[in-house]
Design a protein around this motif. Structure first.
Motif, PDB file in Angstrom:
ATOM      1  N   SER A  29       0.806  -1.061   0.081  1.00  0.00           N
ATOM      2  CA  SER A  29      -0.097  -0.038  -0.025  1.00  0.00           C
ATOM      3  C   SER A  29       0.822   1.228  -0.156  1.00  0.00           C
ATOM      4  O   SER A  29       2.117   1.163   0.253  1.00  0.00           O
TER       5      SER A  29
ATOM      6  N   THR B 174      -2.667   6.082  -6.865  1.00  0.00           N
ATOM      7  CA  THR B 174      -1.293   6.912  -7.242  1.00  0.00           C
ATOM      8  C   THR B 174      -0.221   5.970  -7.636  1.00  0.00           C
ATOM      9  O   THR B 174       0.917   6.015  -7.539  1.00  0.00           O
TER      10      THR B 174
ATOM     11  N   SER C  64      -5.823  -1.699   5.254  1.00  0.00           N
ATOM     12  CA  SER C  64      -7.060  -1.171   5.805  1.00  0.00           C
ATOM     13  C   SER C  64      -8.159  -1.447   4.664  1.00  0.00           C
ATOM     14  O   SER C  64      -9.548  -1.466   5.116  1.00  0.00           O
TER      15      SER C  64
ATOM     16  N   GLN D 148      -8.661   4.600  -1.913  1.00  0.00           N
ATOM     17  CA  GLN D 148      -7.374   4.823  -3.150  1.00  0.00           C
ATOM     18  C   GLN D 148      -6.557   3.555  -3.304  1.00  0.00           C
ATOM     19  O   GLN D 148      -6.162   3.465  -4.356  1.00  0.00           O
TER      20      GLN D 148
END
Ligand code: FAD
Length: 345
Positions: free
Chosen positions: A258, A276, A291, A295
C-alpha cells in the motif's frame, strides 16, 4: 466544428524501441466495445520509425485499420514530433474518440494533442461507456446521445466523476495501464494499413536526444504477476515483509504494498498498488494488514480473487474481499505459508 464529420474510435498504439506496449492492446479491447455501441470501427494510430511490421499485431488485438506514420523523426519518443504526428492524424482522419494510455508518454502526449486540436481530455479514466449526456436532462437542457462518458476518481478519490465532451471532437481520454482488458488474440490477423505522412519540417526547436539511460531496477513488474501478496502498514516495519515474501515464494507470486508502506520508506514506489500506484488485476490478491482505503481499492478491486487478512473485522477491505480472515497477520501468515508448503509435498 461539424461533429457529424467525426467517426471511429482511435487508439494511440504506444511502442517503445519498436515493441508495442501492453496498454495499446488494452485500449483496443475497450475501443472494440465502444465502437460496437457506436456502430463504427476501430483504428490504431502507430507512430515510429520502422514500425510498419507491428501493424498485424494490432489487428490481432482488434484494430480494423492501422494508420501508420513512419518517419525517422519518430524513432524515439519526443513531445514535439509526436504531437505534430498525432494531431495531424486527428485533423486528417477525424476520429470521434481518441484513447491514449496514461503512461509517462501518454500523459505527456495526450494533453498536448488535445490542446493542439482544440478539444477536451479526461485524464486517468477508470471506466468508459457510451451514453446520454447529461445523464438526466433538466428542463430546457439538450440531452446529447451516444456521448463518451469518461469516469474517473476525483477530489483525491473521495468521489467518482463522470465527464463528457459534448461540443468538441474528438472526445479524448487517457486510461491507466491494467484497467481495460485486451481481447483474445486473433491468430493470423492481417492489418488494413493506411500510411500517412504529415510532413516533418526540420525544426531546431525539437529536443535532441543525446543518450538514453535505462533505469536499472531489481523489482519485478507487479502488473504482470498472477499472484500478489500485498502488505500494508499493519506489517509494522520493513523487516516484517519477510513473512509476506515467504508466502509469495510458496505460491509463486510477488510482493506488493500500500502507499502507507511506500511513504514510510519500507518498499519502493514500483510496488505500490492503488490510485497513485499501479492498477493490478492478478488471479489472486492477498491484502495483508491493509485497511482498504478507497485509493488502494481502486488499484486492485478487479483482481479475480481477493483474500484479506486483518485484525480489525470492521476494516473496509473486507467489503471487497472474497475471503476474509480476521486475525493477527504475524500468526496467520506464517501458518498459511506452512500449510501451503506442506500441501505441495
Ligand atoms: P492503514 O490504513 O493504517 O491500515 C493498516 C491496517 O492494518 C489496519 O486495517 C489494521 O487493522 C491492520 N493491522 C494492523 N496490525 C495488524 C496485525 N498485526 N494483523 C492484521 N492486521 C493488522 N493508498 C494506497 O494504498 N495506494 C494509493 O495509490 C494511494 N493513493 C492515494 C492518493 C491520494 C490522493 C490520497 C489522499 C491517498 C492515497 N492513498 C493510497 C492512501 C490511502 O488513503 C490510505 O492512507 C492507505 O492506503 C493506507 O494504507 P494501509 O492500509 O497500509 O494502512
Amino acid at each position: 466544428m461539424n461533429l457529424e464529420e467525426y467517426k471511429g474510435v482511435f487508439v494511440f498504439a504506444q511502442q517503445v524501441d519498436n515493441k508495442l506496449s501492453g496498454i495499446a492492446f488494452e485500449l483496443l479491447g475497450k475501443a472494440k466495445d465502444l465502437a460496437k455501441d457506436l456502430n463504427t470501427d476501430v483504428a490504431a494510430v502507430l507512430l515510429g520509425s520502422g514500425v510498419k511490421d507491428l501493424a498485424d499485431e494490432l489487428a490481432a488485438y482488434g484494430a480494423d485499420r492501422v494508420i501508420v506514420v513512419d518517419d525517422p523523426e519518430l524513432k524515439d519518443y519526443r513531445t514535439e514530433p509526436y504531437t505534430h504526428a498525432l494531431s495531424s492524424v486527428i485533423n486528417e482522419f477525424k476520429p470521434e474518440i481518441m484513447l491514449v494510455g496514461a503512461t509517462a508518454i501518454g500523459r505527456d502526449l495526450g494533453p498536448r494533442v488535445s490542446a493542439r486540436v482544440a478539444t477536451g481530455l479526461t485524464a486517468d479514466c477508470t471506466q468508459l461507456d457510451i451514453g446520454d449526456f447529461p445523464l438526466v436532462a433538466k428542463e430546457g437542457q439538450e440531452q446529447k446521445h451516444n456521448q463518451l462518458l469518461m469516469t474517473r476518481p476525483a477530489f483525491g478519490g473521495n468521489t467518482i466523476a463522470t465527464i463528457a465532451c459534448p461540443n468538441n471532437r474528438p472526445q479524448m481520454a487517457t486510461v491507466r495501464p491494467g484497467v481495460m482488458q485486451k481481447i483474445e488474440r486473433i491468430e493470423g490477423a492481417k492489418a488494413n494499413v493506411v500510411e500517412y505522412n504529415p510532413g516533418f519540417t526540420p525544426n531546431n526547436k525539437y529536443v535532441e536526444i543525446l543518450d538514453v539511460v535505462k533505469a536499472v531496477t531489481d523489482t519485478v513488474d507487479i502488473m504482470d504477476a498472477k499472484i500478489l501478496v500485498s502488505g500494508g502498514r499493519g506489517l509494522g516495519g520493513p523487516e516484517n515483509f519477510k513473512i509476506l515474501e515467504d508466502l509469495a515464494e510458496a505460491l509463486g507470486g510477488e510482493v506488493s504494498c500500500s502507499r502507507a508502506v511506500v511513504d514510510s520508506g519500507w518498499k519502493p514506489k514500483d510496488l505500490q498498488v492503488g490510485q497513485t500506484g499501479k492498477t493490478v488485476r492478478p488471479q489472486v490478491y492477498f491484502a495483508i494488514g491493509i485497511s482498504g482505503a478507497i485509493q488502494h481499492v481502486a488499484g486492485m478491486e478487479e483482481s479475480d480473487l481477493i483474500i484479506a487478512i486483518n485484525k480489525d473485522e470492521t476494516a473496509p477491505i473486507f467489503d471487497v474481499a472474497d475471503y476474509g480472515l480476521v486475525g493477527d497477520l504475524n500468526k496467520v501468515v506464517p501458518k498459511l505459508t506452512e500449510m501451503i508448503k506442506a500441501n505441495k509435498k
